[in-house]
Enzyme design. Structure first.
Site, mmCIF file in Angstrom:
data_model
loop_
_atom_site.group_PDB
_atom_site.id
_atom_site.type_symbol
_atom_site.label_atom_id
_atom_site.label_comp_id
_atom_site.label_asym_id
_atom_site.label_seq_id
_atom_site.Cartn_x
_atom_site.Cartn_y
_atom_site.Cartn_z
ATOM 1 N N ARG A 1 0.834 -1.210 0.000
ATOM 2 C CA ARG A 1 0.000 0.000 0.000
ATOM 3 C C ARG A 1 0.866 1.257 0.000
ATOM 4 O O ARG A 1 0.565 2.227 -0.680
ATOM 5 C CB ARG A 1 -0.958 0.015 1.189
ATOM 6 C CG ARG A 1 -2.067 -1.023 1.060
ATOM 7 C CD ARG A 1 -2.965 -1.045 2.276
ATOM 8 N NE ARG A 1 -2.159 -1.352 3.457
ATOM 9 C CZ ARG A 1 -2.329 -0.812 4.657
ATOM 10 N NH1 ARG A 1 -3.281 0.064 4.880
ATOM 11 N NH2 ARG A 1 -1.565 -1.156 5.670
ATOM 12 N N ASN B 1 -6.320 -2.583 2.648
ATOM 13 C CA ASN B 1 -6.364 -4.026 2.748
ATOM 14 C C ASN B 1 -7.814 -4.479 2.858
ATOM 15 O O ASN B 1 -8.623 -3.842 3.535
ATOM 16 C CB ASN B 1 -5.605 -4.514 3.982
ATOM 17 C CG ASN B 1 -4.110 -4.404 3.827
ATOM 18 O OD1 ASN B 1 -3.589 -4.316 2.717
ATOM 19 N ND2 ASN B 1 -3.395 -4.400 4.938
#
Length: 96
Positions: free
Chosen positions: A21, A39
């Site tokens: 990320r 997520n």
């Protein structure tokens, strides 16, 4: 931002707990995109990005690239993209 578009990319592979990320955020900001990466409970990462269509295409290329030439962490097996009209309410790019 009338020429902006929106893409939601669902990324599957070893993409959680490896800095994926953070890496995605850095690439998105370099491309001038806004949105987020988060997520998901099923192990995927959801990337929602808005900006110029060419920048969205480039982000998708970077997410799919095998092997990565930009030191992308983890490994990606599948990317599913859903396009939509830009909402324009987002500023910056964040990790959720």
């Amino acid at each position: 931002m009338s020429s902006a578009a929106r893409a939601t990319l669902f990324v599957r592979g070893r993409v959680q707990g490896v800095g994926f990320r953070w890496w995605t955020r850095a690439r998105a900001l370099e491309l001038g995109l806004v949105g987020h990466a988060r997520n998901m409970d099923d192990g995927r990462v959801e990337v929602v990005a808005e900006g110029p269509p060419s920048a969205l295409d480039r982000l998708e290329e970077l997410l799919r690239e095998q092997p990565s030439t930009t030191r992308r962490p983890g490994s990606v097996t599948t990317v599913v993209r859903q396009d939509a009209s830009a909402k324009g309410a987002t500023a910056g790019f964040v990790e959720k």
